[in-house]
Enzyme design. Structure first.
Site, short mmCIF file in Angstrom:
data_model
loop_
_atom_site.label_atom_id
_atom_site.label_comp_id
_atom_site.label_asym_id
_atom_site.label_seq_id
_atom_site.Cartn_x
_atom_site.Cartn_y
_atom_site.Cartn_z
N GLY A 1 -54.96 57.40 -36.91
CA GLY A 1 -54.85 58.85 -36.73
C GLY A 1 -53.76 59.16 -35.74
N ALA A 2 -53.75 60.41 -35.28
CA ALA A 2 -52.69 60.85 -34.38
C ALA A 2 -52.78 60.14 -33.03
CB ALA A 2 -52.80 62.36 -34.18
N ARG A 3 -54.00 59.79 -32.61
CA ARG A 3 -54.14 59.24 -31.26
C ARG A 3 -54.40 57.75 -31.21
NH1 ARG A 3 -58.24 61.05 -28.28
NH2 ARG A 3 -59.44 61.48 -30.14
N GLY A 4 -54.77 57.15 -32.33
CA GLY A 4 -55.04 55.72 -32.27
C GLY A 4 -55.42 55.15 -33.62
N VAL B 1 -58.21 52.80 -36.02
CA VAL B 1 -59.64 52.47 -36.10
C VAL B 1 -59.80 51.15 -36.85
CG1 VAL B 1 -61.91 53.29 -36.84
CG2 VAL B 1 -60.20 54.93 -36.10
N LYS C 1 -62.39 52.39 -32.30
CA LYS C 1 -61.17 53.17 -32.16
C LYS C 1 -60.42 52.68 -30.94
CE LYS C 1 -60.02 57.89 -33.01
NZ LYS C 1 -60.58 59.21 -33.14
N ASP D 1 -61.77 70.32 -35.18
CA ASP D 1 -60.86 69.59 -36.07
C ASP D 1 -61.61 69.11 -37.32
OD1 ASP D 1 -58.49 68.52 -36.94
OD2 ASP D 1 -58.62 66.70 -35.72
#
Ligand SMILES: Nc1ncnc2c1ncn2[C@@H]1O[C@H](COP(=O)(O)OP(=O)(O)OP(=O)(O)O)[C@@H](O)[C@H]1O
Length: 607
Positions: A146-149, A151, A169, A316
């Site tokens: 995803g945008a931040r990390g 999984v 994650k 979100d």
């Protein structure tokens, strides 16, 4: 809930009391903790009944023998443990104590060896748990990024024993306290889910550790620029959902679209399959059935309801953040009692407490699913948080409406490749009404669904936030609709079973949806088989009587006519015999006309 272990090890001395902190029915293992010393040990069942089978039968006490996998000695013969029958874990036979992974962390001998991060100034070194990931987990595969990390699917391993699969994650935070704060925000919200929620992803543990930066920065030659670098990461361990995310499932398995990563051979195979189906006239209509749609909407609305009751706004909500508890198979009709696998809401990275002011960065979730009233257009730098439009429970409900739209049509109401300002304009000016939805549904030739779903989408996507229903209202409406469908399919089934058992056998889920659709639109369009029954049966009866009366035994026509009449009463031949009866009546008519003409010709001749 807690499990209290007692038996030989517990001799009345509270110092020797042990708690079961993990139970894994697959490996028949228990992890037990000495309450006094905090020491953790693993025991495996070697004798006695299977722990899962007994627990599921609601028998709270067991007698078993366990083996210490390290020294091989039989320990705790006659161990008994109790489990609260209402625990959701106990139903599935597995159990993980809320603090289990924290206890493991405290038992980690490397906890104090933090020399490798002494150089980091921003994040205090005491927050790190070096070696924890490598010691207790095995990476199985990458589930997504995803945008931040990213999984990962990981397996929890303790003393070489495999004790369950989790999703992990990994967020690279670098030496940046603001990123750490962001990562911790997700954990804070996840940790408020103290009880096991059916429709929310629950979290198990979080820790900080140095991890390889591989894959984060690539040099121009495609090589990892930071391959050997170790940078601070936040690790969030959570429940693993084997069914993947809703976006991929809907696009690929429901609407048959190719995923970006699909090999060209697989694309060709699917293309050929579709073409063959089209040519053979067996291609099915696409889309979800009413019952499948309702099942998904109910799950997501229930998850939102729980979050909202805890005063949390998700911010979100989108299909890629909705995960399936088991794999969806288009040929499978039932998942337990449901028509679709259980859906759980995950990714609380953007979540906030209701009333908390939005940050001045003006960050939103994924734009397409964001409510028009919280979209910022022409935001001036320096705008104060208080003056920004704030996220609300209603903005989450708009996102639910957009998810429902996507589930129904397999696409969003926006054009692809729009620039950001264009997309914002489109979201702000979006007008969705039931007429538009019905038209679109017909144009796309999707499986028929109950039009009440369009009502729901319309009201959820209402431009006026106050008109949108709450999550509790949605769950109630969906429950009522599900009840109506069940009742209508029950009554249909009882009519069918008395009229024609064979027809009942062939009744599929989509046909039930079709009947619900006709009922609720109150445009009573009789289906082809009943049309033929009402139109053709009296007609074929009349024509047969006429043929027998006219020809008696002098022709083969009366026999054929009676045979066809009999066939027309059988459901499986009804349509074909109707055609034959039509031919028969035409032949009759032709003979009648020719006969009349011949008669009048002979009268003229005689004259
Ligand atoms: N608990 C889980 N079980 C199984 N798969 C998961 C789990 N959590 C995430 N995934 C998979 O990993 C992917 C990435 O998840 P992540 O939450 O990091 O990002 P995202 O929601 O896809 O994107 P974004 O960060 O932009 O919101 C998901 O799309 C999903 O397929």
């Amino acid at each position: 809930m807690s499990l209290v272990l007692y038996g030989e090890n517990f001799n009345g001395d509270p110092k020797s009391a042990q708690n079961v902190v993990l139970r894994d029915p697959n490996s028949r293992s228990l992890v037990v903790m000495n309450q006094a010393s905090g020491e953790i040990s693993l025991v495996r069942q070697i004798r006695g009944p299977r722990i899962d089978s007994k627990i599921s039968q609601n028998r709270p006490r067991l007698l078993s023998s366990y083996l210490c996998p390290q020294c091989g000695t039989e320990v705790g013969t006659g161990f008994e443990y109790e489990s609260s029958p209402q625990s959701p874990e106990s139903k599935s036979g597995s159990f993980v104590h809320r603090n289990y992974f924290k206890l493991l962390e405290q038992n980690n001998p490397y906890r104090s060896q933090q020399s490798c991060i002494q150089g980091l100034s921003a994040i205090p070194s005491t927050l790190f748990t070096p070696g924890y990931y490598r010691r207790f987990f095995r990476e199985l595969s990458l589930l997504g990024s995803g945008a931040r990390g990213s999984v990962y699917k990981v397996e929890h391993v303790l003393m070489d024993n495999h004790l369950g699969v989790y999703a992990l994650k990994k967020i690279h935070i670098g030496n940046d306290l603001s990123w750490l704060e962001l990562g911790m925000k997700e954990v804070k919200f996840l940790s408020s889910l103290t009880h096991n929620c059916t429709n929310l992803i629950t979290y198990n543990h979080v820790w900080l550790e140095m991890a390889s930066a591989s894959g984060i920065v690539r040099a121009s030659d495609g090589q990892d620029a930071l391959d050997s670098e170790q940078i601070p990461c936040i690790f969030i361990l959570q429940k693993f959902c084997p069914g993947g995310n809703l976006e991929e499932v809907i696009e690929k398995k429901v609407f048959g679209r190719f995923a970006d990563h699909e090999s060209s051979d697989e694309r060709k195979r699917q293309f050929r399959l579709k073409r063959a189906e089209r040519e053979a006239g067996t291609s099915k209509r696409q889309g979800l059935t009413t019952s499948q749609l309702l099942s998904i909407i109910y799950d997501i609305a229930s998850g939102l309801k729980e979050l909202h009751q805890m005063n949390i706004i998700h911010r979100d909500l989108k299909p890629s953040n909705c995960l399936l508890s088991e794999a969806y198979d288009p040929d499978k009709l039932l998942y337990g009692e449901k028509s679709f696998p259980n859906v759980m809401i995950g990714d609380f990275g953007e979540s906030q407490i209701c009333g908390q002011l939005r940050s001045a960065t003006g960050a939103t979730g994924t734009l397409e699913f964001t409510a028009p009233e919280v979209i910022l257009v022409n935001t001036k730098a320096g705008n104060m948080s208080a003056s920004l439009p704030q996220f609300t429970f209603q903005s989450d409900m708009y996102s639910l409406g957009m998810v429902c739209y996507f589930l129904t049509f397999g696409e969003l109401p926006f054009m692809n490749d729009l620039s950001l300002p264009q997309l914002k304009d489109d979201i702000k000016s979006l007008q969705i009404d039931k007429k538009f939805l019905l038209r679109k549904h017909i144009d796309l030739q999707l499986l028929p669904i109950d039009p009440k779903i369009f009502d729901l989408i319309e009201i959820l996507l209402s431009a006026n936030a106050l008109e949108r229903p709450t999550a509790a209202m949605v769950t109630n409406t969906v429950r009522e609709l599900m009840g109506e469908i069940r009742r209508s399919s029950d009554s249909q089934q009882s009519i069918l079973s008395s009229a024609d058992i064979q027809d009942q056998d062939q009744l599929s889920d989509s046909e039930m949806d079709e009947s619900a659709l006709h009922e609720s639109t109150s445009i009573k369009t009789p289906e082809p088989s009943s049309l033929s029954r009402y139109l053709w049966d009296p007609y074929s009866l009349a024509i047969s009587i006429f043929t027998v009366y006219r020809y008696g035994r002098s022709s083969y026509l009366p026999f054929l006519s009676v045979f066809l009449l009999g066939m027309s009463f059988r459901a499986e031949y009804r349509v074909r015999s109707s055609v034959l009866v039509a031919i028969l009546s035409s032949v009759n008519l032709a003979i009648l006309l020719i006969g009349t003409q011949l008669k009048s010709a002979s009268v003229i001749e005689l004259d």
